[in-house]
Design an enzyme around this catalytic site. Structure first.
Site, PDB file in Angstrom:
ATOM      1  N   ASN A  13     -58.032 -85.094  28.790  1.00  0.00           N
ATOM      2  CA  ASN A  13     -57.583 -84.168  27.754  1.00  0.00           C
ATOM      3  C   ASN A  13     -57.518 -84.980  26.472  1.00  0.00           C
ATOM      4  O   ASN A  13     -56.601 -85.774  26.284  1.00  0.00           O
ATOM      5  CB  ASN A  13     -56.204 -83.598  28.117  1.00  0.00           C
ATOM      6  CG  ASN A  13     -55.618 -82.754  26.996  1.00  0.00           C
ATOM      7  OD1 ASN A  13     -56.298 -82.443  26.020  1.00  0.00           O
ATOM      8  ND2 ASN A  13     -54.349 -82.387  27.136  1.00  0.00           N
ATOM      9  N   TRP A  14     -58.510 -84.762  25.636  1.00  0.00           N
ATOM     10  CA  TRP A  14     -58.584 -85.570  24.409  1.00  0.00           C
ATOM     11  C   TRP A  14     -57.531 -85.166  23.377  1.00  0.00           C
ATOM     12  O   TRP A  14     -57.331 -85.870  22.389  1.00  0.00           O
ATOM     13  CB  TRP A  14     -59.976 -85.437  23.793  1.00  0.00           C
ATOM     14  CG  TRP A  14     -61.027 -86.289  24.449  1.00  0.00           C
ATOM     15  CD1 TRP A  14     -60.877 -87.100  25.540  1.00  0.00           C
ATOM     16  CD2 TRP A  14     -62.403 -86.431  24.025  1.00  0.00           C
ATOM     17  NE1 TRP A  14     -62.064 -87.723  25.821  1.00  0.00           N
ATOM     18  CE2 TRP A  14     -63.017 -87.337  24.912  1.00  0.00           C
ATOM     19  CE3 TRP A  14     -63.162 -85.871  22.991  1.00  0.00           C
ATOM     20  CZ2 TRP A  14     -64.358 -87.699  24.788  1.00  0.00           C
ATOM     21  CZ3 TRP A  14     -64.496 -86.223  22.873  1.00  0.00           C
ATOM     22  CH2 TRP A  14     -65.090 -87.137  23.764  1.00  0.00           C
ATOM     23  N   LYS A  15     -56.891 -84.018  23.566  1.00  0.00           N
ATOM     24  CA  LYS A  15     -55.923 -83.503  22.589  1.00  0.00           C
ATOM     25  C   LYS A  15     -56.584 -83.462  21.209  1.00  0.00           C
ATOM     26  O   LYS A  15     -57.785 -83.208  21.130  1.00  0.00           O
ATOM     27  CB  LYS A  15     -54.641 -84.340  22.632  1.00  0.00           C
ATOM     28  CG  LYS A  15     -54.118 -84.469  24.079  1.00  0.00           C
ATOM     29  CD  LYS A  15     -52.741 -85.036  24.195  1.00  0.00           C
ATOM     30  CE  LYS A  15     -52.353 -85.088  25.676  1.00  0.00           C
ATOM     31  NZ  LYS A  15     -50.992 -85.574  25.889  1.00  0.00           N
ATOM     32  N   HIS A  99     -50.651 -76.197  28.462  1.00  0.00           N
ATOM     33  CA  HIS A  99     -50.232 -77.595  28.300  1.00  0.00           C
ATOM     34  C   HIS A  99     -48.845 -77.649  27.658  1.00  0.00           C
ATOM     35  O   HIS A  99     -48.517 -76.825  26.798  1.00  0.00           O
ATOM     36  CB  HIS A  99     -51.250 -78.358  27.441  1.00  0.00           C
ATOM     37  CG  HIS A  99     -51.012 -79.831  27.475  1.00  0.00           C
ATOM     38  ND1 HIS A  99     -50.078 -80.449  26.676  1.00  0.00           N
ATOM     39  CD2 HIS A  99     -51.541 -80.799  28.262  1.00  0.00           C
ATOM     40  CE1 HIS A  99     -50.058 -81.746  26.958  1.00  0.00           C
ATOM     41  NE2 HIS A  99     -50.937 -81.985  27.916  1.00  0.00           N
ATOM     42  N   GLU A 101     -47.669 -79.396  25.411  1.00  0.00           N
ATOM     43  CA  GLU A 101     -47.663 -79.479  23.943  1.00  0.00           C
ATOM     44  C   GLU A 101     -47.859 -78.087  23.330  1.00  0.00           C
ATOM     45  O   GLU A 101     -47.337 -77.801  22.251  1.00  0.00           O
ATOM     46  CB  GLU A 101     -48.738 -80.467  23.470  1.00  0.00           C
ATOM     47  CG  GLU A 101     -48.298 -81.905  23.735  1.00  0.00           C
ATOM     48  CD  GLU A 101     -49.421 -82.866  24.065  1.00  0.00           C
ATOM     49  OE1 GLU A 101     -50.584 -82.558  23.774  1.00  0.00           O
ATOM     50  OE2 GLU A 101     -49.131 -83.940  24.625  1.00  0.00           O
ATOM     51  N   GLU A 171     -47.631 -81.838  35.276  1.00  0.00           N
ATOM     52  CA  GLU A 171     -47.406 -82.831  34.223  1.00  0.00           C
ATOM     53  C   GLU A 171     -45.927 -82.849  33.847  1.00  0.00           C
ATOM     54  O   GLU A 171     -45.470 -82.022  33.035  1.00  0.00           O
ATOM     55  CB  GLU A 171     -48.243 -82.482  32.986  1.00  0.00           C
ATOM     56  CG  GLU A 171     -49.732 -82.487  33.231  1.00  0.00           C
ATOM     57  CD  GLU A 171     -50.514 -82.791  31.952  1.00  0.00           C
ATOM     58  OE1 GLU A 171     -51.323 -83.725  31.999  1.00  0.00           O
ATOM     59  OE2 GLU A 171     -50.303 -82.122  30.925  1.00  0.00           O
ATOM     60  N   GLY A 177     -47.505 -89.212  27.427  1.00  0.00           N
ATOM     61  CA  GLY A 177     -47.612 -90.021  26.221  1.00  0.00           C
ATOM     62  C   GLY A 177     -46.468 -91.008  26.041  1.00  0.00           C
ATOM     63  O   GLY A 177     -46.302 -91.583  24.970  1.00  0.00           O
ATOM     64  N   SER A 217     -49.215 -90.203  31.531  1.00  0.00           N
ATOM     65  CA  SER A 217     -49.374 -91.668  31.481  1.00  0.00           C
ATOM     66  C   SER A 217     -50.149 -92.225  32.677  1.00  0.00           C
ATOM     67  O   SER A 217     -49.904 -93.343  33.115  1.00  0.00           O
ATOM     68  CB  SER A 217     -48.014 -92.368  31.345  1.00  0.00           C
ATOM     69  OG  SER A 217     -47.375 -91.950  30.140  1.00  0.00           O
ATOM     70  N   GLY A 238     -54.557 -88.115  29.330  1.00  0.00           N
ATOM     71  CA  GLY A 238     -54.583 -88.025  27.872  1.00  0.00           C
ATOM     72  C   GLY A 238     -55.110 -89.308  27.264  1.00  0.00           C
ATOM     73  O   GLY A 238     -56.321 -89.553  27.218  1.00  0.00           O
ATOM     74  N   GLY A 239     -54.193 -90.169  26.826  1.00  0.00           N
ATOM     75  CA  GLY A 239     -54.538 -91.396  26.103  1.00  0.00           C
ATOM     76  C   GLY A 239     -55.686 -92.194  26.711  1.00  0.00           C
ATOM     77  O   GLY A 239     -56.637 -92.575  26.011  1.00  0.00           O
TER      78      GLY A 239
END
Ligand code: 13P
Length: 256
Positions: A13-15, A99, A101, A171, A177, A217, A238-239
């Protein structure tokens, strides 16, 4: 059905990261580094404006492209929104829905998450449905109640035959993150509980066939032990998905 017969999916997930030109390079690099890794499905969920570059770069590779949200209406006066039909025509195969966010910053509720999920499934998209508890809920000991409620509300009205196109991503919000990963045992406990709830809503067979990912993470250092758990069938990353070398190592960890 055993874990080995479920589809393992490693999804990035590149966000809100990467421009179209950066996308072209990163998708090509990810495809190169993960080619021939057939032990799992490899998906990159990119920003809307990167979809054209991503699908072009992924053509003929094992990388599948996903979006990060979808609106529930087919068309109309919904400024800034994107429909499921638009995503399909752009070559998108997966879409992330719900998600944390989106829930936290953009007012998504279980009701809108459910509507978006239904619209995406009706259009033939595969949905990565995200849910998970916040830190205060875990500390209050109500993780099971919260996650079970989200599972029921988010899947409401979705017919059994569409469940083959649903992936659930557990999640825990406190792990996203933050560098704080759930322990493999915590991830397993909740993923197994989600599977039990799905078995109750549908059938044990549908629950057994369901891919349930862990996200929060996950990285090349902890992926193997998380993915080794019986009810953890992949990851939503993500990251670490922004760096093809790191993401490819997570894909490697899923080959076992
Ligand atoms: P991080 O891997 O950066 O914690 O993000 C997880 C996530 O939110 C994936 O959807």
């Amino acid at each position: 059905m055993k874990k080995e017969s479920r589809k393992v999916i490693i999804a990035g997930n590149w966000k809100m990261n990467k421009t179209p030109s950066e996308t072209k390079v990163a998708v090509a690099e990810t495809a190169k580094l993960t080619s021939g890794k057939c032990g799992c499905e490899v998906v990159l969920c990119v920003p809307f404006v990167d979809i054209a570059a991503a699908t072009e770069a992924a053509k003929g590779t094992n990388v599948k492209i996903g979006a990060q949200n979808v609106h529930f209406k087919a068309s109309g006066a919904y400024t800034g929104e994107i429909s499921a039909a638009m995503l399909c025509e752009c070559g998108v195969e997966y879409v992330i829905v719900g998600h944390s966010e989106r829930r936290q910053y953009f007012g998504e509720t279980d009701e809108t998450v459910n509507l978006r999920t239904r619209a995406a499934l009706d259009a033939g998209l595969k949905v990565i449905l995200c849910l998970g508890e916040v830190l205060e809920q875990r500390q209050a000991g109500i993780t099971e109640e919260i996650v079970s409620m989200q599972t029921k509300l988010d899947l409401a009205g979705i017919p059994a035959e569409q469940m083959k196109n649903v992936v659930i991503a557990y999640e825990p919000v406190w792990a996203i993150g933050t560098g704080l990963t759930a322990t493999p045992e915590q991830a397993e406990e909740v993923c197994a509980m989600i599977r039990k709830v799905v078995a109750g809503l549908y059938t044990p067979e549908i629950a057994e066939a369901l891919t349930i990912q862990y996200g929060g993470s996950m990285n090349d250092g902890n992926a193997a032990e998380l993915l080794a758990k019986l009810d953890v069938d992949g990851g939503l990353i993500g990251g670490a998905s922004l760096v093809p070398e790191k993401f490819a190592k997570i894909v490697d960890a899923a080959q076992a």
